[in-house]
Design a protein around this motif. Sequence first.
Motif, mmCIF file in Angstrom:
data_model
loop_
_atom_site.group_PDB
_atom_site.id
_atom_site.type_symbol
_atom_site.label_atom_id
_atom_site.label_comp_id
_atom_site.label_asym_id
_atom_site.label_seq_id
_atom_site.Cartn_x
_atom_site.Cartn_y
_atom_site.Cartn_z
ATOM 1 N N ARG A 49 -1.749 2.763 -10.668
ATOM 2 C CA ARG A 49 -0.832 3.389 -11.634
ATOM 3 C C ARG A 49 0.358 2.487 -11.934
ATOM 4 O O ARG A 49 0.863 2.465 -13.046
ATOM 5 N N ARG A 50 0.812 1.732 -10.940
ATOM 6 C CA ARG A 50 1.895 0.789 -11.185
ATOM 7 C C ARG A 50 1.463 -0.284 -12.191
ATOM 8 O O ARG A 50 2.194 -0.632 -13.118
ATOM 9 N N ILE A 51 0.264 -0.809 -12.027
ATOM 10 C CA ILE A 51 -0.246 -1.829 -12.943
ATOM 11 C C ILE A 51 -0.358 -1.274 -14.363
ATOM 12 O O ILE A 51 0.034 -1.917 -15.330
ATOM 13 N N VAL A 52 -0.880 -0.070 -14.477
ATOM 14 C CA VAL A 52 -1.032 0.551 -15.797
ATOM 15 C C VAL A 52 0.330 0.754 -16.455
ATOM 16 O O VAL A 52 0.499 0.496 -17.654
ATOM 17 N N ARG A 53 1.322 1.181 -15.685
ATOM 18 C CA ARG A 53 2.665 1.374 -16.259
ATOM 19 C C ARG A 53 3.266 0.047 -16.705
ATOM 20 O O ARG A 53 3.883 -0.044 -17.772
ATOM 21 N N LEU A 54 3.103 -0.995 -15.896
ATOM 22 C CA LEU A 54 3.657 -2.295 -16.245
ATOM 23 C C LEU A 54 2.974 -2.885 -17.482
ATOM 24 O O LEU A 54 3.581 -3.646 -18.238
ATOM 25 N N ALA A 55 1.706 -2.542 -17.687
ATOM 26 C CA ALA A 55 0.983 -3.054 -18.852
ATOM 27 C C ALA A 55 1.541 -2.499 -20.160
ATOM 28 O O ALA A 55 1.415 -3.128 -21.213
ATOM 29 N N GLU A 56 2.137 -1.317 -20.108
ATOM 30 C CA GLU A 56 2.795 -0.702 -21.266
ATOM 31 C C GLU A 56 1.885 -0.639 -22.497
ATOM 32 O O GLU A 56 2.271 -1.000 -23.603
ATOM 33 N N VAL A 57 0.669 -0.181 -22.267
ATOM 34 C CA VAL A 57 -0.275 -0.022 -23.371
ATOM 35 C C VAL A 57 -0.241 1.427 -23.841
ATOM 36 O O VAL A 57 -0.316 2.351 -23.022
ATOM 37 N N GLY A 58 -0.128 1.634 -25.130
ATOM 38 C CA GLY A 58 -0.045 2.980 -25.655
ATOM 39 C C GLY A 58 -1.376 3.709 -25.614
ATOM 40 O O GLY A 58 -2.448 3.093 -25.571
ATOM 41 N N ALA A 59 -1.317 5.026 -25.610
ATOM 42 C CA ALA A 59 -2.526 5.844 -25.626
ATOM 43 C C ALA A 59 -3.366 5.500 -26.853
ATOM 44 O O ALA A 59 -2.840 5.282 -27.954
ATOM 45 N N VAL A 65 -9.686 -2.782 -5.544
ATOM 46 C CA VAL A 65 -8.423 -2.099 -5.266
ATOM 47 C C VAL A 65 -8.718 -0.705 -4.736
ATOM 48 O O VAL A 65 -9.483 0.049 -5.345
ATOM 49 N N ILE A 66 -8.091 -0.346 -3.617
ATOM 50 C CA ILE A 66 -8.357 0.945 -2.973
ATOM 51 C C ILE A 66 -7.138 1.847 -2.964
ATOM 52 O O ILE A 66 -7.147 2.903 -2.312
ATOM 53 N N ASP A 67 -6.094 1.484 -3.690
ATOM 54 C CA ASP A 67 -4.840 2.245 -3.661
ATOM 55 C C ASP A 67 -4.474 2.783 -5.037
ATOM 56 O O ASP A 67 -4.136 2.011 -5.938
ATOM 57 N N HIS A 99 0.824 -1.202 0.000
ATOM 58 C CA HIS A 99 0.000 0.000 0.000
ATOM 59 C C HIS A 99 0.865 1.262 0.000
ATOM 60 O O HIS A 99 1.871 1.346 0.689
ATOM 61 N N THR A 100 0.468 2.254 -0.773
ATOM 62 C CA THR A 100 1.168 3.522 -0.805
ATOM 63 C C THR A 100 0.211 4.631 -0.417
ATOM 64 O O THR A 100 -0.995 4.458 -0.342
ATOM 65 N N THR A 101 0.773 5.799 -0.198
ATOM 66 C CA THR A 101 -0.074 6.949 0.083
ATOM 67 C C THR A 101 -0.664 7.463 -1.204
ATOM 68 O O THR A 101 -0.311 7.020 -2.297
ATOM 69 N N ASP A 102 -1.569 8.435 -1.105
ATOM 70 C CA ASP A 102 -2.217 8.984 -2.286
ATOM 71 C C ASP A 102 -1.495 10.215 -2.823
ATOM 72 O O ASP A 102 -2.056 10.990 -3.570
ATOM 73 N N THR A 103 -0.213 10.402 -2.448
ATOM 74 C CA THR A 103 0.474 11.625 -2.847
ATOM 75 C C THR A 103 0.611 11.736 -4.359
ATOM 76 O O THR A 103 0.554 12.830 -4.910
ATOM 77 N N ASP A 104 0.814 10.591 -5.048
ATOM 78 C CA ASP A 104 0.959 10.680 -6.500
ATOM 79 C C ASP A 104 -0.394 10.794 -7.186
ATOM 80 O O ASP A 104 -0.476 10.875 -8.399
ATOM 81 N N GLN A 105 -1.469 10.826 -6.417
ATOM 82 C CA GLN A 105 -2.804 10.979 -6.977
ATOM 83 C C GLN A 105 -2.955 12.323 -7.670
ATOM 84 O O GLN A 105 -3.713 12.471 -8.624
ATOM 85 N N ALA A 106 -2.200 13.303 -7.220
ATOM 86 C CA ALA A 106 -2.342 14.652 -7.766
ATOM 87 C C ALA A 106 -1.553 14.840 -9.056
ATOM 88 O O ALA A 106 -1.646 15.873 -9.687
ATOM 89 N N GLU A 107 -0.773 13.812 -9.450
ATOM 90 C CA GLU A 107 0.077 13.959 -10.626
ATOM 91 C C GLU A 107 -0.742 14.211 -11.891
ATOM 92 O O GLU A 107 -0.417 15.089 -12.676
ATOM 93 N N THR A 108 -1.787 13.406 -12.103
ATOM 94 C CA THR A 108 -2.509 13.540 -13.357
ATOM 95 C C THR A 108 -4.014 13.547 -13.216
ATOM 96 O O THR A 108 -4.701 13.970 -14.133
ATOM 97 N N GLY A 109 -4.556 13.033 -12.159
ATOM 98 C CA GLY A 109 -6.004 12.980 -12.034
ATOM 99 C C GLY A 109 -6.413 12.330 -10.734
ATOM 100 O O GLY A 109 -5.591 11.987 -9.911
ATOM 101 N N HIS A 110 -7.711 12.167 -10.557
ATOM 102 C CA HIS A 110 -8.219 11.582 -9.325
ATOM 103 C C HIS A 110 -8.621 10.140 -9.546
ATOM 104 O O HIS A 110 -9.562 9.849 -10.276
ATOM 105 N N LEU A 111 -7.880 9.229 -8.927
ATOM 106 C CA LEU A 111 -8.248 7.829 -8.929
ATOM 107 C C LEU A 111 -8.920 7.496 -7.608
ATOM 108 O O LEU A 111 -8.900 8.286 -6.668
ATOM 109 N N LEU A 112 -9.507 6.324 -7.529
ATOM 110 C CA LEU A 112 -10.298 5.978 -6.363
ATOM 111 C C LEU A 112 -9.437 5.511 -5.200
ATOM 112 O O LEU A 112 -8.642 4.578 -5.340
ATOM 113 N N GLY A 113 -9.619 6.143 -4.050
ATOM 114 C CA GLY A 113 -9.000 5.706 -2.816
ATOM 115 C C GLY A 113 -9.995 4.932 -1.978
ATOM 116 O O GLY A 113 -11.136 4.699 -2.383
ATOM 117 N N ALA A 114 -9.587 4.552 -0.777
ATOM 118 C CA ALA A 114 -10.439 3.737 0.090
ATOM 119 C C ALA A 114 -11.761 4.432 0.407
ATOM 120 O O ALA A 114 -12.830 3.807 0.353
#
Length: 312
Positions: A60-70, A53-55, A15-30
């Motif tokens: 964002r880690r999963i999305v980055r690992l998926a490496e799917v293009g826009a 998933v509440i984190d 689990h991580t904090t929501d600090t990187d939530q402000a980078e690009t948009g609002h994802l769902l927290g707990a």
Amino acid sequence: MPLPTPDAQGDQITHTTDTDQAETGHLLGAADIRRIADLAGIHPTKRLGQNFVIDPGTVRRIVRLAEVGANDPVLEVGPGLGSLTLGLLEAGNKVTAVEIDPALATRLPETIADFMPDAQDRLTVINRDALTLSADSQADLAAAGSLTLVANLPYNVATPIILTLLERFPNLNRFLVMVQKEVADRLVASPGSKVYGAPSLKLAWYGRAESAGRIGRNVFWPAPNVDSALVSFTRATAPSTSPEAVESQRKEVFALVDAAFGQRRKTLHAALKGLVPPEAFTEAGIDPTRRGETMRVEEFAALARACRETEE
């Protein structure tokens, strides 16, 4: 605090904090997840394998690992309340979300409208069992070019979903899925491993699977009683033979695999009696005293081919 990057040995993703939530948009927290569930009268059920998933950091880690293009097409199975869906849309993907639960399927577009309204035109929600999907019923998916599956799969049906989709959608070329760790271990296992079995071989028929990291229990609501892990997959290059011939070969190989592992402790000679004539073992160069758990998928394919040639 950002998540650690998982390596080939599968570092723990916690689990991580929501600090990187402000980078690009609002994802769902707990708090968001629980509020949406309360408003919609939704209660997670074990029957459907629902653990949300509440984190945002994990998403964002999963999305980055998926490496799917826009703008690339993504298939998500079991979107739940939309945690991963929002992460994929945030990355610019076109998402087809398949949800078996009617209440969740109805709620998902509302969540996207609330949290990411500009992405609504990139989301398609299908309310049905993923095991019933086919190229005929979902022509848009079948014609989507290279398709990627990114999903937090329901634990109780993860393996059947993966194998069914790979069989029915030849354009499903990659996936990154979150599954129960024991399932992940079986999917990526090598010959000789204690957990190597029919799922390992059947997935290897289609391509190469690798471990992509572990997921801690505390990133879910409700927290599961088992650990989770990520599995990545890349489909092998399609053979030059016709799709009909490939499908026929797959059925032959899978029949041998099922028989070999239906009686796991028996030798191939005993387990495949009546399916494989003695001369086929000789033709394929395979010792009939071996057991199924020592066999690579290429060897099962050679044995199936030898059986076919001895019958001709």
